[in-house]
Design a protein around this motif. Sequence first.
Motif, PDB file in Angstrom:
ATOM      1  N   ALA A   1       0.746  -1.033  -0.048  1.00 59.18           N
ATOM      2  CA  ALA A   1      -0.100   0.225   0.027  1.00 59.18           C
ATOM      3  C   ALA A   1       0.838   1.340  -0.148  1.00 59.18           C
ATOM      4  CB  ALA A   1      -0.863   0.087   1.424  1.00 59.18           C
ATOM      5  N   PHE A   2       2.046   1.134   0.174  1.00 58.91           N
ATOM      6  CA  PHE A   2       3.206   2.296   0.433  1.00 58.91           C
ATOM      7  C   PHE A   2       4.080   2.286  -0.887  1.00 58.91           C
ATOM      8  CE2 PHE A   2       1.249   1.459   4.596  1.00 58.91           C
ATOM      9  CZ  PHE A   2       1.037   2.466   5.018  1.00 58.91           C
ATOM     10  N   ILE A   3       3.699   1.575  -1.821  1.00 58.38           N
ATOM     11  CA  ILE A   3       4.592   1.835  -2.987  1.00 58.38           C
ATOM     12  C   ILE A   3       5.162   3.064  -3.399  1.00 58.38           C
ATOM     13  CG2 ILE A   3       4.883   1.404  -5.606  1.00 58.38           C
ATOM     14  CD1 ILE A   3       3.812  -1.647  -4.809  1.00 58.38           C
ATOM     15  N   GLY A   4       6.295   3.379  -3.866  1.00 55.01           N
ATOM     16  CA  GLY A   4       6.641   4.688  -4.122  1.00 55.01           C
ATOM     17  C   GLY A   4       7.249   5.497  -2.918  1.00 55.01           C
ATOM     18  N   HIS A   5       6.950   5.038  -1.632  1.00 51.98           N
ATOM     19  CA  HIS A   5       7.209   5.930  -0.572  1.00 51.98           C
ATOM     20  C   HIS A   5       8.860   5.384  -0.136  1.00 51.98           C
ATOM     21  CE1 HIS A   5       3.459   7.797   0.778  1.00 51.98           C
ATOM     22  NE2 HIS A   5       3.170   6.945  -0.048  1.00 51.98           N
ATOM     23  N   PRO A   6       9.233   6.362   0.253  1.00 52.05           N
ATOM     24  CA  PRO A   6      10.906   5.872   0.772  1.00 52.05           C
ATOM     25  C   PRO A   6      10.989   4.719   1.882  1.00 52.05           C
ATOM     26  CG  PRO A   6      10.453   8.070   1.387  1.00 52.05           C
ATOM     27  CD  PRO A   6       9.360   7.603   0.583  1.00 52.05           C
ATOM     28  N   PRO A   7      11.846   4.044   1.868  1.00 51.11           N
ATOM     29  CA  PRO A   7      12.003   2.890   2.961  1.00 51.11           C
ATOM     30  C   PRO A   7      11.537   3.136   4.290  1.00 51.11           C
ATOM     31  CG  PRO A   7      13.923   2.671   1.330  1.00 51.11           C
ATOM     32  CD  PRO A   7      12.939   3.850   1.048  1.00 51.11           C
ATOM     33  N   GLU A   8      12.286   4.542   4.769  1.00 49.95           N
ATOM     34  CA  GLU A   8      12.208   4.954   6.136  1.00 49.95           C
ATOM     35  C   GLU A   8      10.717   5.134   6.473  1.00 49.95           C
ATOM     36  OE1 GLU A   8      14.677   5.789   3.669  1.00 49.95           O
ATOM     37  OE2 GLU A   8      14.275   8.040   3.786  1.00 49.95           O
ATOM     38  N   ALA A   9      10.256   5.706   5.517  1.00 50.57           N
ATOM     39  CA  ALA A   9       8.508   5.989   5.688  1.00 50.57           C
ATOM     40  C   ALA A   9       7.902   4.699   5.703  1.00 50.57           C
ATOM     41  CB  ALA A   9       8.026   7.083   4.377  1.00 50.57           C
ATOM     42  N   ILE A  10       8.034   3.869   5.013  1.00 52.86           N
ATOM     43  CA  ILE A  10       7.274   2.453   5.038  1.00 52.86           C
ATOM     44  C   ILE A  10       7.678   1.834   6.360  1.00 52.86           C
ATOM     45  CG2 ILE A  10       7.416   0.083   4.266  1.00 52.86           C
ATOM     46  CD1 ILE A  10       7.842   1.520   1.271  1.00 52.86           C
ATOM     47  N   SER A  11       8.931   1.814   7.106  1.00 57.77           N
ATOM     48  CA  SER A  11       9.269   1.429   8.181  1.00 57.77           C
ATOM     49  C   SER A  11       8.595   2.037   9.432  1.00 57.77           C
ATOM     50  CB  SER A  11      10.701   1.321   8.539  1.00 57.77           C
ATOM     51  OG  SER A  11      11.090   1.749   9.731  1.00 57.77           O
ATOM     52  N   LEU A  12       8.334   3.187   9.080  1.00 62.82           N
ATOM     53  CA  LEU A  12       7.620   4.313  10.160  1.00 62.82           C
ATOM     54  C   LEU A  12       6.451   3.900  10.255  1.00 62.82           C
ATOM     55  CD1 LEU A  12       8.729   8.017   9.961  1.00 62.82           C
ATOM     56  CD2 LEU A  12       8.811   6.446  11.903  1.00 62.82           C
ATOM     57  N   ALA A  13       5.582   3.664   8.893  1.00 60.31           N
ATOM     58  CA  ALA A  13       4.129   3.160   9.110  1.00 60.31           C
ATOM     59  C   ALA A  13       4.055   1.835   9.688  1.00 60.31           C
ATOM     60  CB  ALA A  13       3.790   3.280   7.506  1.00 60.31           C
ATOM     61  N   ARG A  14       4.925   1.019   9.300  1.00 60.23           N
ATOM     62  CA  ARG A  14       4.891  -0.392   9.864  1.00 60.23           C
ATOM     63  C   ARG A  14       4.599  -0.145  11.643  1.00 60.23           C
ATOM     64  NH1 ARG A  14       5.777  -5.723   8.735  1.00 60.23           N
ATOM     65  NH2 ARG A  14       6.479  -5.330   6.752  1.00 60.23           N
ATOM     66  N   GLN A  15       5.686   0.579  11.999  1.00 55.99           N
ATOM     67  CA  GLN A  15       5.688   0.838  13.424  1.00 55.99           C
ATOM     68  C   GLN A  15       4.369   1.231  13.998  1.00 55.99           C
ATOM     69  OE1 GLN A  15       9.596   2.349  14.317  1.00 55.99           O
ATOM     70  NE2 GLN A  15       8.653   3.481  16.008  1.00 55.99           N
ATOM     71  N   LEU A  16       3.788   2.398  13.105  1.00 51.45           N
ATOM     72  CA  LEU A  16       2.619   2.911  13.594  1.00 51.45           C
ATOM     73  C   LEU A  16       1.663   1.784  13.923  1.00 51.45           C
ATOM     74  CD1 LEU A  16       1.024   5.691  14.394  1.00 51.45           C
ATOM     75  CD2 LEU A  16       0.857   5.893  11.723  1.00 51.45           C
ATOM     76  N   TYR A  17       1.514   1.405  12.781  1.00 46.27           N
ATOM     77  CA  TYR A  17       0.238   0.233  12.579  1.00 46.27           C
ATOM     78  C   TYR A  17       0.611  -0.790  13.479  1.00 46.27           C
ATOM     79  CZ  TYR A  17      -0.876   3.273   8.750  1.00 46.27           C
ATOM     80  OH  TYR A  17      -0.936   4.593   8.066  1.00 46.27           O
ATOM     81  N   GLU A  18       1.599  -1.331  13.447  1.00 46.84           N
ATOM     82  CA  GLU A  18       1.788  -2.825  14.365  1.00 46.84           C
ATOM     83  C   GLU A  18       2.110  -2.317  15.738  1.00 46.84           C
ATOM     84  OE1 GLU A  18       4.710  -5.104  12.550  1.00 46.84           O
ATOM     85  OE2 GLU A  18       3.423  -5.796  10.860  1.00 46.84           O
ATOM     86  N   ARG A  19       2.478  -1.392  16.152  1.00 47.45           N
ATOM     87  CA  ARG A  19       2.899  -1.267  17.703  1.00 47.45           C
ATOM     88  C   ARG A  19       2.225  -0.020  18.534  1.00 47.45           C
ATOM     89  NH1 ARG A  19       8.864  -1.344  18.271  1.00 47.45           N
ATOM     90  NH2 ARG A  19       9.138  -1.497  16.131  1.00 47.45           N
ATOM     91  N   GLU A  20       2.119   0.975  17.658  1.00 45.68           N
ATOM     92  CA  GLU A  20       1.787   2.230  18.429  1.00 45.68           C
ATOM     93  C   GLU A  20       0.251   2.373  18.402  1.00 45.68           C
ATOM     94  OE1 GLU A  20       4.168   5.196  19.035  1.00 45.68           O
ATOM     95  OE2 GLU A  20       5.988   4.021  18.365  1.00 45.68           O
ATOM     96  N   GLY A  21      -0.571   2.097  17.196  1.00 44.43           N
ATOM     97  CA  GLY A  21      -1.906   2.293  17.212  1.00 44.43           C
ATOM     98  C   GLY A  21      -2.291   3.564  17.408  1.00 44.43           C
ATOM     99  N   ALA A  22      -3.818   3.856  17.338  1.00 43.34           N
ATOM    100  CA  ALA A  22      -4.104   5.242  17.297  1.00 43.34           C
ATOM    101  C   ALA A  22      -4.719   5.691  18.513  1.00 43.34           C
ATOM    102  CB  ALA A  22      -5.258   5.097  16.282  1.00 43.34           C
ATOM    103  N   LEU A  23      -4.463   7.031  18.953  1.00 42.69           N
ATOM    104  CA  LEU A  23      -5.119   7.344  20.213  1.00 42.69           C
ATOM    105  C   LEU A  23      -6.244   8.070  19.916  1.00 42.69           C
ATOM    106  CD1 LEU A  23      -4.767   8.744  23.135  1.00 42.69           C
ATOM    107  CD2 LEU A  23      -3.753  10.726  22.237  1.00 42.69           C
ATOM    108  N   VAL A  24      -7.336   7.369  20.716  1.00 48.17           N
ATOM    109  CA  VAL A  24      -8.574   7.950  20.497  1.00 48.17           C
ATOM    110  C   VAL A  24      -9.365   8.238  21.724  1.00 48.17           C
ATOM    111  CG1 VAL A  24     -10.991   7.179  19.650  1.00 48.17           C
ATOM    112  CG2 VAL A  24      -9.053   5.855  18.649  1.00 48.17           C
ATOM    113  N   ILE A  25      -9.836   9.799  21.326  1.00 48.54           N
ATOM    114  CA  ILE A  25     -10.419  10.315  22.592  1.00 48.54           C
ATOM    115  C   ILE A  25     -11.856  10.622  22.515  1.00 48.54           C
ATOM    116  CG2 ILE A  25     -10.360  12.394  23.926  1.00 48.54           C
ATOM    117  CD1 ILE A  25      -7.267  12.158  23.619  1.00 48.54           C
ATOM    118  N   THR A  26     -12.639  10.318  23.504  1.00 50.08           N
ATOM    119  CA  THR A  26     -14.254  10.687  23.419  1.00 50.08           C
ATOM    120  C   THR A  26     -14.419  11.666  24.557  1.00 50.08           C
ATOM    121  OG1 THR A  26     -14.979   9.042  24.810  1.00 50.08           O
ATOM    122  CG2 THR A  26     -14.872   8.677  22.414  1.00 50.08           C
TER     123      THR A  26
END
Length: 231
Positions: free
Chosen positions: A198-223
């Motif tokens: 899904a990240f084709i065309g992005h630099p490898p560092e951006a792909i590795s950051l995205a992996r970290q974001l989705y697999e480990r950090e997750g989204a902060l949700v506030i209500t």
Amino acid sequence: MAGFEDLYNQGGAVTWQAGKENVVHQVVELLLDLDESSRVLDFGCGTGWTSEILTAGGARYLGIDPSEEGITQAGRRYGDIANARFHRLRIDESLTEALHGAKFTHVFALDALYFVPDLETTLRALRDCLEPGGRLVMIAHLYRESRVADDMVDTVTREHGLPQFLSGVQWRILLERNGWSGVQRYRFYDEHPFNPAAFIGHPPEAISLARQLYEREGALVITAGIKKPGV
Ligand SMILES: C[S@@+](CC[C@H](N)C(=O)[O-])C[C@H]1O[C@@H](n2cnc3c(N)ncnc32)[C@H](O)[C@@H]1O
């Protein structure tokens, strides 16, 4: 907002959507409780892709964003959804002026509030456009506790202006100071395995950051809800 005009012009919203869609579905299902009587303000709606998800149960929807390109693409792609409208927030227009006294049952904000320079004014304006019993649901993929935010802060600043990557506790304090109550914090994770394709065309560092974001950090949700007068 030149950064967002460029991002949307270059089709960057597609990659962005791919990485966020599953979390938005989960949040809408578990935390929003939408039905045909709901009226949703999507603050910082960008290209408007969340309109399809937020109107699926019959809710009425207004997406608002200062990006001309974002709102143009939103109108082109989702303008035929009967219950959805999009509005471009002009540079000289306050949120309160733009809303013309309209009232909502829900304010939804996906990765938008931390770009707002006058955050406290905006939080009060959002509170004032909610009906009694209304709720704010905000999702942030970049927040103080996240290492990805640390890594991205300079790039985001260069491209989009000074972001406010606040922590969950900071969001709670800021919301409470500006008329919100019952603040709850959650962490949501994408349920799908990370897909580098899904990240084709992005630099490898951006792909590795995205992996970290989705697999480990997750989204902060506030209500949050509205503080009752005198409380
Ligand atoms: C990261 S994008 C998220 C867009 C959309 N919510 C999504 O997830 O696709 C952040 C959005 O916030 C918008 N934004 C920036 N400053 C804003 C402001 N002061 N008021 C409303 N929206 C703003 C930008 O134009 C941009 O579309």
